[in-house]
Design an enzyme around this catalytic site. Sequence first.
Site, PDB file in Angstrom:
ATOM      1  N   ASP A  22       0.774  -1.196   0.021  1.00 57.50           N
ATOM      2  CA  ASP A  22      -0.153   0.018  -0.110  1.00 57.50           C
ATOM      3  C   ASP A  22       0.857   1.237  -0.021  1.00 57.50           C
ATOM      4  O   ASP A  22       1.863   1.285   1.002  1.00 57.50           O
ATOM      5  CB  ASP A  22      -0.937  -0.055   1.414  1.00 57.50           C
ATOM      6  CG  ASP A  22      -1.632   1.321   1.515  1.00 57.50           C
ATOM      7  OD1 ASP A  22      -1.743   1.730   2.615  1.00 57.50           O
ATOM      8  OD2 ASP A  22      -1.901   1.889   0.354  1.00 57.50           O
ATOM      9  N   ASN A  24      -0.541   4.649  -0.435  1.00 56.47           N
ATOM     10  CA  ASN A  24      -1.227   5.828  -0.160  1.00 56.47           C
ATOM     11  C   ASN A  24      -1.912   5.733   1.270  1.00 56.47           C
ATOM     12  O   ASN A  24      -2.811   6.441   1.645  1.00 56.47           O
ATOM     13  CB  ASN A  24      -2.075   6.198  -1.430  1.00 56.47           C
ATOM     14  CG  ASN A  24      -3.306   5.319  -1.074  1.00 56.47           C
ATOM     15  OD1 ASN A  24      -3.163   4.051  -0.821  1.00 56.47           O
ATOM     16  ND2 ASN A  24      -4.332   5.363  -1.920  1.00 56.47           N
ATOM     17  N   ASP A  26      -4.040   3.949   2.594  1.00 54.47           N
ATOM     18  CA  ASP A  26      -5.514   3.480   3.125  1.00 54.47           C
ATOM     19  C   ASP A  26      -5.743   2.196   3.500  1.00 54.47           C
ATOM     20  O   ASP A  26      -6.742   1.650   3.449  1.00 54.47           O
ATOM     21  CB  ASP A  26      -6.313   3.891   1.663  1.00 54.47           C
ATOM     22  CG  ASP A  26      -5.696   3.043   0.589  1.00 54.47           C
ATOM     23  OD1 ASP A  26      -6.688   3.236  -0.694  1.00 54.47           O
ATOM     24  OD2 ASP A  26      -4.822   1.907   0.726  1.00 54.47           O
ATOM     25  N   ASP A  30      -2.045  -1.475  -3.709  1.00 57.83           N
ATOM     26  CA  ASP A  30      -2.483  -0.698  -4.983  1.00 57.83           C
ATOM     27  C   ASP A  30      -1.111  -0.931  -6.122  1.00 57.83           C
ATOM     28  O   ASP A  30      -0.181  -1.569  -5.533  1.00 57.83           O
ATOM     29  CB  ASP A  30      -2.608   0.680  -4.735  1.00 57.83           C
ATOM     30  CG  ASP A  30      -1.590   1.361  -3.666  1.00 57.83           C
ATOM     31  OD1 ASP A  30      -1.663   2.087  -2.759  1.00 57.83           O
ATOM     32  OD2 ASP A  30      -0.216   1.148  -4.028  1.00 57.83           O
ATOM     33  N   ASP A  99      -5.910 -11.797 -14.752  1.00 59.45           N
ATOM     34  CA  ASP A  99      -7.029 -12.778 -14.084  1.00 59.45           C
ATOM     35  C   ASP A  99      -8.488 -12.709 -15.139  1.00 59.45           C
ATOM     36  O   ASP A  99      -8.890 -11.491 -14.915  1.00 59.45           O
ATOM     37  CB  ASP A  99      -7.287 -12.564 -12.486  1.00 59.45           C
ATOM     38  CG  ASP A  99      -7.532 -13.932 -11.945  1.00 59.45           C
ATOM     39  OD1 ASP A  99      -7.018 -14.152 -10.792  1.00 59.45           O
ATOM     40  OD2 ASP A  99      -8.525 -14.763 -12.465  1.00 59.45           O
ATOM     41  N   ASP A 201     -10.205 -18.065 -14.193  1.00 58.18           N
ATOM     42  CA  ASP A 201     -10.962 -18.310 -13.049  1.00 58.18           C
ATOM     43  C   ASP A 201     -12.305 -19.263 -13.219  1.00 58.18           C
ATOM     44  O   ASP A 201     -13.081 -19.039 -14.185  1.00 58.18           O
ATOM     45  CB  ASP A 201     -11.672 -16.989 -12.421  1.00 58.18           C
ATOM     46  CG  ASP A 201     -12.359 -17.069 -11.071  1.00 58.18           C
ATOM     47  OD1 ASP A 201     -11.324 -17.566 -10.058  1.00 58.18           O
ATOM     48  OD2 ASP A 201     -13.434 -17.111 -10.778  1.00 58.18           O
ATOM     49  N   HIS A 331      -4.097 -17.639  -3.299  1.00 53.84           N
ATOM     50  CA  HIS A 331      -5.045 -16.594  -2.453  1.00 53.84           C
ATOM     51  C   HIS A 331      -6.320 -17.500  -1.841  1.00 53.84           C
ATOM     52  O   HIS A 331      -6.928 -16.853  -1.081  1.00 53.84           O
ATOM     53  CB  HIS A 331      -5.360 -15.657  -3.292  1.00 53.84           C
ATOM     54  CG  HIS A 331      -6.370 -16.009  -4.387  1.00 53.84           C
ATOM     55  ND1 HIS A 331      -6.027 -16.581  -5.330  1.00 53.84           N
ATOM     56  CD2 HIS A 331      -7.643 -15.892  -4.675  1.00 53.84           C
ATOM     57  CE1 HIS A 331      -7.071 -16.818  -6.304  1.00 53.84           C
ATOM     58  NE2 HIS A 331      -7.972 -16.343  -5.735  1.00 53.84           N
ATOM     59  N   ASP A 332      -6.541 -18.843  -2.355  1.00 48.65           N
ATOM     60  CA  ASP A 332      -7.605 -19.598  -1.694  1.00 48.65           C
ATOM     61  C   ASP A 332      -7.100 -20.591  -0.782  1.00 48.65           C
ATOM     62  O   ASP A 332      -7.821 -21.290  -0.233  1.00 48.65           O
ATOM     63  CB  ASP A 332      -8.477 -20.379  -2.908  1.00 48.65           C
ATOM     64  CG  ASP A 332      -9.143 -19.148  -4.066  1.00 48.65           C
ATOM     65  OD1 ASP A 332      -9.082 -19.900  -4.952  1.00 48.65           O
ATOM     66  OD2 ASP A 332      -9.601 -18.130  -3.375  1.00 48.65           O
TER      67      ASP A 332
HETATM   68  O1  TEU Z   1     -11.921 -20.222  -6.990  1.00 46.25           O
HETATM   69  C1  TEU Z   1     -12.779 -21.222  -7.219  1.00 46.25           C
HETATM   70  C2  TEU Z   1     -12.957 -22.177  -6.300  1.00 46.25           C
HETATM   71  O2  TEU Z   1     -13.611 -23.056  -6.424  1.00 46.25           O
HETATM   72  C3  TEU Z   1     -12.505 -21.538  -5.044  1.00 46.25           C
HETATM   73  O3  TEU Z   1     -13.619 -20.835  -4.521  1.00 46.25           O
HETATM   74  C4  TEU Z   1     -11.945 -22.509  -4.113  1.00 46.25           C
HETATM   75  O4  TEU Z   1     -12.441 -23.644  -4.642  1.00 46.25           O
HETATM   76  C5  TEU Z   1     -12.599 -22.362  -2.741  1.00 46.25           C
HETATM   77  O5  TEU Z   1     -12.246 -21.031  -2.302  1.00 46.25           O
HETATM   78  C6  TEU Z   1     -11.716 -23.458  -1.901  1.00 46.25           C
HETATM   79  O6  TEU Z   1     -11.894 -22.722  -0.509  1.00 46.25           O
HETATM   80  C7  TEU Z   1     -11.939 -19.027  -7.803  1.00 46.25           C
HETATM   81  C8  TEU Z   1     -11.177 -18.031  -7.226  1.00 46.25           C
HETATM   82  O7  TEU Z   1      -9.810 -18.330  -7.258  1.00 46.25           O
HETATM   83  C9  TEU Z   1     -11.570 -17.521  -5.968  1.00 46.25           C
HETATM   84  O8  TEU Z   1     -10.926 -16.673  -5.251  1.00 46.25           O
HETATM   85  C10 TEU Z   1     -13.160 -17.053  -6.208  1.00 46.25           C
HETATM   86  O9  TEU Z   1     -13.686 -16.930  -4.814  1.00 46.25           O
HETATM   87  C11 TEU Z   1     -13.989 -18.028  -6.953  1.00 46.25           C
HETATM   88  O10 TEU Z   1     -13.185 -18.451  -8.000  1.00 46.25           O
HETATM   89  C12 TEU Z   1     -14.989 -17.252  -7.334  1.00 46.25           C
HETATM   90  O11 TEU Z   1     -14.512 -16.277  -8.498  1.00 46.25           O
HETATM   91 CA    CA Z   2      -3.586   1.810  -1.062  1.00 49.67          CA
END
Ligand code: TEU
Ligand code: CA
Length: 556
Positions: A22, A24, A26, A30, A99, A201, A331-332
């Site tokens: 980040d 700025n 907030d 970014d 993405d 996605d 990130h999941d």
């Molecule tokens: O993730 C697809 C998905 O199935 C995920 O939701 C995952 O299986 C689940 O979160 C496991 O906990 C994609 C993206 O990577 C995710 O961040 C999004 O939330 C989702 O699609 C909807 O766009």
């Molecule tokens: Ca920021």
Amino acid sequence: KTTNNWWKKSVVYQIYPSSFNDTNGDGIGDIPGIIEKLDYLKNLGIDVIWLSPVYDSPQADNGYDIRDYQSIYEKYGTMEDLDKLLEEVHNRGMKLVMDLVVNHTSDEHQWFVESKSSKESPYRDYYVWRDGKADGEPPNNWGSVFSGSAWDYDEATGQYYLHLFAKKQPDLNWENPDLRTDVYEMMNFWLDKGIDGFRMDVINFISKDQDFPDGEVGEGQLYGDSGQYFINGPRIHEFLKEMHTEVLAKHDVMTVGEMPGATPDDAKDYTDPANDELDMIFTFEHMNLDQVDGDKWNLKALNLVDLKENFEKWQTSLHGVGWNSLYWNNHDQPRIVSRFGDDAKYREKSAKMLATCLHMMQGTPYIYQGEELGMTNVQFESLEDYRDIETLNMYKEKKSLGWSHERIMEAIYAKGRDNARTPMQWNASENAGFTTGTPWLAVNPNYQQINAEAALEDEHSIYHYYKRLIQLRKEKDILTNGRFELLMRDDAQVFAYKRVGEEETYVVVCNFSGEEAVLEDSIVAEVQGAEVVISNDDSYDIRHKLAPYEGVVYSK
Ligand code: TEU
Ligand code: CA
């Protein structure tokens, strides 16, 4: 289409923009913050950056709910900032992959606003609208990935719309050729800017069984088993081939499809270059081994034998046919050092071992922000500290199913997506140098010990180890082309495999446990006299056994 397959020798780094840097104050990462850190990534040896969504969005699912595909979320910056990022990435000889989220949009997207406005709207069929059942029930018994029904009722037009994810993420109707044309136009807008590809996605969800039949409701389940009706659906290959013809064939780009529920056989169809679909996919099979009944929150300890067999299946199925992605984190997913390593006693060693195990396989490796520092899972005291819609919705649903608060919190600690979304830890200053403001999601309290500044200064850090692994991939052809052979198949402690090249063979031996492990005689013979390519424990060179969490690569 790509002729030289540059992505087969690339290492990709995923940036989750809200949590990266980040500039700025907030509390939200970014695009200028990403530009500031490009030299850090170049220094690591990164070839490609995969940038999670930065498009205009109400942020119901942190940007995976897109309101306008061709403008930038104001808190991330402007389109000029994005153009500058692309230029700076290219100036450093790196590539930028964006993405592509086209299974659904935000409910605030203009298309949905029109579609919802009336049954006669020309955009009505951009989404999936159906009448409810006679008894007032939704069109079928499918559940949303984010809890609740997959259908939401719209009073104004008296119909339900489908959302496999959040209510604010209505599914697009890919049966509609006008919708497909608009998607391809948007993709060409970004490719004409000069981006280098797309991560797509849940792209294998876009074709649904148009009968939308009910699924079997399993024991203790609230909703029907619906995956078979939209995972790898009836027209998926037709749509991907059309996308290839209309868009991808015209550019030298890399594509990776996120495909929950895809098997190696599916992956052969999706990634065989002869099929003109995608370059590679993300499998979920190795990420679903520490759960029960397909429920990520229903925890089960990993059995290493299952993991080894799964990697063997994917490595051998795609060898010479398609191409693998290789990942532990995104990130999941929870942080791998906490999940399959030991983030307490052996954090650095197990993080390096896990990286060795993954990076020596055949495929394109993906590094998720902070993985190169050995960032760990987090445990927030109260549910109020969590932000992820999947977690917050799950809490309510599991409570209604009688789960205790303690059991739900334990599941969140193990598998919650916020584990991966705490701010990137840059240094030991307040908020880990991520922001001078209040971070949108709290920083992991261990940032004083775990941060990039400390890692850069420590030649034995996980960061420098990743740097060496990445360098090896550029230098050693065997890593790109060697054949994978699993060793010690039934051993529950050691993940051992070979990569067989023309002139040389690599033997990779990784101890996934905190106990000393013994190598099988067949391997001992192999590694005697072999030279060490890389090891996470330089002090240890006893070739018939492995120290706790030791990872070594031998060449012979
Ligand atoms: O993730 C697809 C998905 O199935 C995920 O939701 C995952 O299986 C689940 O979160 C496991 O906990 C994609 C993206 O990577 C995710 O961040 C999004 O939330 C989702 O699609 C909807 O766009
Ligand atoms: Ca920021």
